[in-house]
Write an enzyme that holds these catalytic residues in place. Sequence first.
Site, short mmCIF file in Angstrom:
data_model
loop_
_atom_site.label_atom_id
_atom_site.label_comp_id
_atom_site.label_asym_id
_atom_site.label_seq_id
_atom_site.Cartn_x
_atom_site.Cartn_y
_atom_site.Cartn_z
N LYS A 96 0.81 -1.21 0.00
CA LYS A 96 0.00 0.00 0.00
C LYS A 96 0.85 1.27 0.00
O LYS A 96 2.03 1.25 0.31
CB LYS A 96 -1.00 -0.03 1.16
N ARG B 80 -3.59 -10.22 4.52
CA ARG B 80 -3.99 -10.26 3.11
C ARG B 80 -2.84 -9.69 2.30
O ARG B 80 -2.48 -8.51 2.44
CB ARG B 80 -5.27 -9.44 2.91
#
Length: 305
Positions: A243, A282
């Site tokens: 991210k 995840r």
Amino acid sequence: MDSLAAAPGTGPNTSPLPVLRKPRPRATFEGLPSDRAVVMGILNVTPDSFSDGGQNATADTAIAAGLRMFYAGADIIDVGGESTRPGSEPVPEDEEQRRVLPVVEALAKAGALVSVDTRRASTARAAIAAGASIVNDVSGLLATDEMARAVAEAGAYYIVMHNRGDSKAMGGLTEYTSVVQDVLAETLSVRDRFRAAGVPDERIILDPGLGFAKTAEQNWELLAGLGAFMGHGHPVLVGASRKRFLGELLTSGGKAAPPQARDAATVAVTMLSVAAGAWGVRVHDVGANLDAVKVAARAAGAAKA
């Protein structure tokens, strides 16, 4: 050689599949590891996801990639047909289903435990019918009553991920009094709606939603405060993989590190999350993160000895 019953990906214009193996018995949520954190592999069947958009944009390439994750040890494979990066355009419902349903079906037939990453109840229903067991919904506070009914009726598992708005609005919704306490309270408020619809506590998973309606600094505060999400009767999933806030941390020469250069930092976040008590992570890179959760579990076991 044993092979999957409906193995695609062998035509002249498709990527080759990994070495095929005999289908395994269908994995179940109840059969997930209890001695270490769970690793959920990210499979984007999209042309525009922030990290790997276009790599697995066809059913054949996506199934091949999903099988590689499965054989590499992914406990869950999360299949999504709509990019959720900030500013992304919504995908029509029928197109989303065209992308994900063949992939969900093929991976479930191979024995994988499959999650569908969708904010639409109709896609969730169709994916569950195709073999998915988990719905991973990024809607957050915008989650619909129809989704709650669909999950309850199907007896599926549901990931309540914190978010305050859609992909275009979320960047302007980052005002919090206390980011950890506000995110927790808002997440539990969505949890309560699904409880009321008949989804039992043991089928609800919490996700603080790193990167969704949060600044980089707020993401770091949430990671430092993950302990607040534990102890509410639900597993906690952390999704930090590649991210933007990791890229900003790894800035070099005035430029943030590109997504594929953030994998080592993702592994570091995995270790921190597991140490804080996270049930699962995840991730894009299944192998490295699976190694990390195994190391964390072994170290924790040694500390208790």
